[in-house]
Design a protein around this motif. Sequence first.
Motif, PDB file in Angstrom:
ATOM      1  N   GLU A   2     -50.368   3.736  -3.624  1.00 23.70           N
ATOM      2  CA  GLU A   2     -50.381   3.169  -2.277  1.00 23.70           C
ATOM      3  C   GLU A   2     -49.900   1.729  -2.233  1.00 23.70           C
ATOM      4  N   TYR A   3     -50.201   0.962  -3.260  1.00 22.73           N
ATOM      5  CA  TYR A   3     -49.963  -0.475  -3.193  1.00 22.73           C
ATOM      6  C   TYR A   3     -48.736  -0.890  -4.003  1.00 22.73           C
ATOM      7  N   ILE A  77     -56.925  -7.162  -4.288  1.00 20.61           N
ATOM      8  CA  ILE A  77     -56.119  -6.590  -3.212  1.00 20.61           C
ATOM      9  C   ILE A  77     -56.944  -6.618  -1.926  1.00 20.61           C
ATOM     10  N   SER A  78     -56.372  -7.181  -0.870  1.00 26.04           N
ATOM     11  CA  SER A  78     -56.988  -7.111   0.458  1.00 26.04           C
ATOM     12  C   SER A  78     -56.172  -6.141   1.303  1.00 26.04           C
ATOM     13  N   HIS A  79     -56.858  -5.189   1.896  1.00 28.65           N
ATOM     14  CA  HIS A  79     -56.204  -4.101   2.626  1.00 28.65           C
ATOM     15  C   HIS A  79     -56.634  -4.173   4.087  1.00 28.65           C
ATOM     16  N   HIS A 111     -52.240  -6.206   1.705  1.00 33.36           N
ATOM     17  CA  HIS A 111     -51.549  -4.961   2.046  1.00 33.36           C
ATOM     18  C   HIS A 111     -51.603  -4.735   3.548  1.00 33.36           C
ATOM     19  N   VAL A 112     -50.419  -4.516   4.132  1.00 33.80           N
ATOM     20  CA  VAL A 112     -50.307  -4.241   5.566  1.00 33.80           C
ATOM     21  C   VAL A 112     -49.805  -2.809   5.723  1.00 33.80           C
ATOM     22  N   PRO A 113     -50.654  -1.869   6.115  1.00 36.04           N
ATOM     23  CA  PRO A 113     -50.237  -0.465   6.216  1.00 36.04           C
ATOM     24  C   PRO A 113     -49.012  -0.291   7.113  1.00 36.04           C
ATOM     25  N   MET A 136     -42.579  -2.030   2.725  1.00 32.10           N
ATOM     26  CA  MET A 136     -43.094  -0.695   2.450  1.00 32.10           C
ATOM     27  C   MET A 136     -41.992   0.103   1.755  1.00 32.10           C
ATOM     28  N   GLY A 137     -42.358   0.897   0.776  1.00 33.44           N
ATOM     29  CA  GLY A 137     -41.354   1.643   0.032  1.00 33.44           C
ATOM     30  C   GLY A 137     -40.836   0.893  -1.172  1.00 33.44           C
TER      31      GLY A 137
END
Length: 274
Positions: A2-3, A77-79, A111-113, A136-137
């Motif tokens: 995810e990250y 990690i901050s989500h 992390h910014v979804p 992202m990606g």
Amino acid sequence: MEYAVQRYAATRPWAKRVGQLYVQTVQAAEARAQMKDVIKRELERAAQVFEIPQAAIVCELALAEAWGHFVRHGRVISHLEAALASALAHTRQPSNLPDTLNLPAAAFFLHVPGEGGAFVAHQPERKALLLTLVRMGFAPDGVNWLQAADQVELVRVEYPGELAAQLGGVAEEWLSLLSSVLNGLAMMTQPRLELAKAWESAAPADWVADAAHPSCAKTRQKARSQLLKSGFGEVTFCRVADLAGGEYASQGYWRRQAFGEEKANSRLVWVAPR
């Protein structure tokens, strides 16, 4: 994975060595010099097979330094949870960051979804933040890192000065992610923000249990060390209760509130979108 930090560790052949350098070396400047030597050797090997543009070299050096600081300070990690990330995407970024920041570590990954994220390194003595933005990606599965052409954007922000002048050189395609990151950093100062810590879901359950041992500090320390050495990160999930979610009819914004003796200090107050 995810990250972006996980994908970086899995795709860069020097990631483990660079992390070790930043953890084991007292001075970050010395670690940086050794890191450059490590990457130079790897790139020279790769150049025998692939043509490596100068832009890729600059990108990899920036990522390696950001990664090194991330590892040095505990792989934090901050989500931003999805509802909060959506609300912040509909919030105008502040004109200034707060006078005082409330960050989870001296260096961490935000992390910014749906958008990507940023390696954040804090320089409190200079009242500055170094942001290494990744989309992202980043580092897609099944693609060699040399062929992926991953890009980063480096942004240095001083606080509490005006942001507009500092961000004038940022490429337009990065502005949306940058705005979400700055909003996320400002949100970390808000009393209504709720934080919940958890290790990555892939971490061994027995190690995770030991890391939260209720009575033995030695057991907690040993398990935490095992988790970090094995590449598992601790994730802090950031949320705000009772967000409306879905579509917003109006944008959120930040209001600066003066406080203290003769109102000499100020803080930001978030007005959520509606």
